[in-house]
Design a protein around this motif. Structure first.
Motif, PDB file in Angstrom:
ATOM      1  N   THR A  43       5.611  10.762  -5.686  1.00  0.00           N
ATOM      2  CA  THR A  43       5.307   9.607  -6.282  1.00  0.00           C
ATOM      3  C   THR A  43       3.682   9.772  -6.945  1.00  0.00           C
ATOM      4  N   GLY A  44       2.968  10.848  -6.380  1.00  0.00           N
ATOM      5  CA  GLY A  44       1.825  10.953  -6.550  1.00  0.00           C
ATOM      6  C   GLY A  44       0.841   9.814  -6.021  1.00  0.00           C
ATOM      7  N   LEU A  45       1.169   9.117  -5.241  1.00  0.00           N
ATOM      8  CA  LEU A  45       0.427   7.997  -4.540  1.00  0.00           C
ATOM      9  C   LEU A  45      -0.338   8.773  -3.270  1.00  0.00           C
ATOM     10  N   GLY A  46      -1.405   8.396  -2.983  1.00  0.00           N
ATOM     11  CA  GLY A  46      -2.140   8.725  -1.809  1.00  0.00           C
ATOM     12  C   GLY A  46      -1.371   8.569  -0.594  1.00  0.00           C
ATOM     13  N   LEU A  47      -1.687   9.629   0.462  1.00  0.00           N
ATOM     14  CA  LEU A  47      -0.894   9.621   1.669  1.00  0.00           C
ATOM     15  C   LEU A  47      -1.081   8.365   2.242  1.00  0.00           C
ATOM     16  N   GLY A  48      -2.428   7.738   2.420  1.00  0.00           N
ATOM     17  CA  GLY A  48      -2.968   6.492   3.195  1.00  0.00           C
ATOM     18  C   GLY A  48      -1.899   5.376   2.429  1.00  0.00           C
ATOM     19  N   THR A  49      -2.067   5.346   1.195  1.00  0.00           N
ATOM     20  CA  THR A  49      -1.179   4.291   0.451  1.00  0.00           C
ATOM     21  C   THR A  49       0.370   4.243   0.919  1.00  0.00           C
ATOM     22  N   ILE A  50       0.603   5.501   1.272  1.00  0.00           N
ATOM     23  CA  ILE A  50       2.220   5.670   1.254  1.00  0.00           C
ATOM     24  C   ILE A  50       2.564   5.217   2.866  1.00  0.00           C
ATOM     25  N   ILE A  54       5.049   2.127   3.528  1.00  0.00           N
ATOM     26  CA  ILE A  54       6.177   2.552   4.639  1.00  0.00           C
ATOM     27  C   ILE A  54       6.027   1.712   5.781  1.00  0.00           C
ATOM     28  N   GLY A  55       4.862   1.431   6.324  1.00  0.00           N
ATOM     29  CA  GLY A  55       4.456   0.523   7.409  1.00  0.00           C
ATOM     30  C   GLY A  55       5.016  -1.193   7.112  1.00  0.00           C
ATOM     31  N   ALA A  56       4.686  -1.444   5.941  1.00  0.00           N
ATOM     32  CA  ALA A  56       5.166  -2.958   5.494  1.00  0.00           C
ATOM     33  C   ALA A  56       6.594  -2.698   5.314  1.00  0.00           C
TER      34      ALA A  56
END
Length: 211
Positions: A43-50, A54-56
């Protein structure tokens, strides 16, 4: 409550730091982070954002499983991802194989300490823990069976998408349960022993993926 909140927030920050160390070692990450890395690569999103997304999403799966989140659960969803991005910004890649292994061992150990700290705070399990214990209750299958199935799915999916699967992943799977099992008696606050999820306190097999 003050002590529990401090322990919770420090545990989640330490968890994010441990993820950063394992990622920077480039020797393999824990099963869920293989999945997170794969999604990040696609996706190109940062690891923390992912990790937050996913947590949500996993937390939404609690609804049909009739699981109840706590303040620790909600904090887990957001803070681990934030602290993971901060740690990746602060920690450079390992410059040698020796340094890589040192970072990996430190990451696995600190991950276990962090898991014991935030679980011991007694303010709610992480979303991934709740998914596992909820499926155990709903299906009647063992913790080992449900945990293994979940982790096999996330590892396989993450690896196909480009997540880092390596010796560190195997080391994490072997070591994290015993580490968390040792840390829980140290960090569990006395008046929460009876109210915390029994599986998280007496069965080390439910702890290897504390989130």
């Amino acid at each position: 409550m003050t002590r529990r909140l401090i322990q919770l927030f420090l545990g989640l920050a330490l968890y994010g730091l441990s993820v950063g160390l394992m990622v920077r070692s480039d020797l393999g990450v824990n099963p869920w982070d293989v999945f997170h890395q794969g999604l990040s690569a696609r996706t190109g999103l940062g690891l923390g954002t992912i990790i937050i997304i996913i947590g949500a999403a996993v937390l939404l799966l609690w609804i049909p499983l009739r699981q109840r989140p706590g303040i620790g659960t909600i904090s887990n969803v957001f803070l681990i991802g934030i602290w993971t991005d901060i740690s990746l910004w602060l920690i450079p890649p390992a410059g040698s194989l020796t340094m890589a292994w040192a970072m990996l061992f430190a990451g696995v150990f600190l991950n276990g300490v962090a898991g014991g700290a935030y679980i011991g705070a007694g303010l709610g399990p992480g979303p991934r823990d709740g998914l596992m214990t909820g499926l155990v209750k709903r299906t009647g299958r063992s913790v080992r069976f449900v945990r293994t199935c979940i982790e096999l799915v996330v590892i396989a999916t993450g690896w196909v998408m480009g997540g880092t699967l390596g010796l560190g992943t195997a080391l994490y799977a072997i070591a994290i349960g015993p580490i968390v099992h040792l840390m829980l008696p140290i960090f569990t606050i006395a008046d929460e022993r009876e109210s915390a999820e029994p599986e998280l306190l007496i069965d080390p097999d439910c702890c290897p993926q504390p989130r």
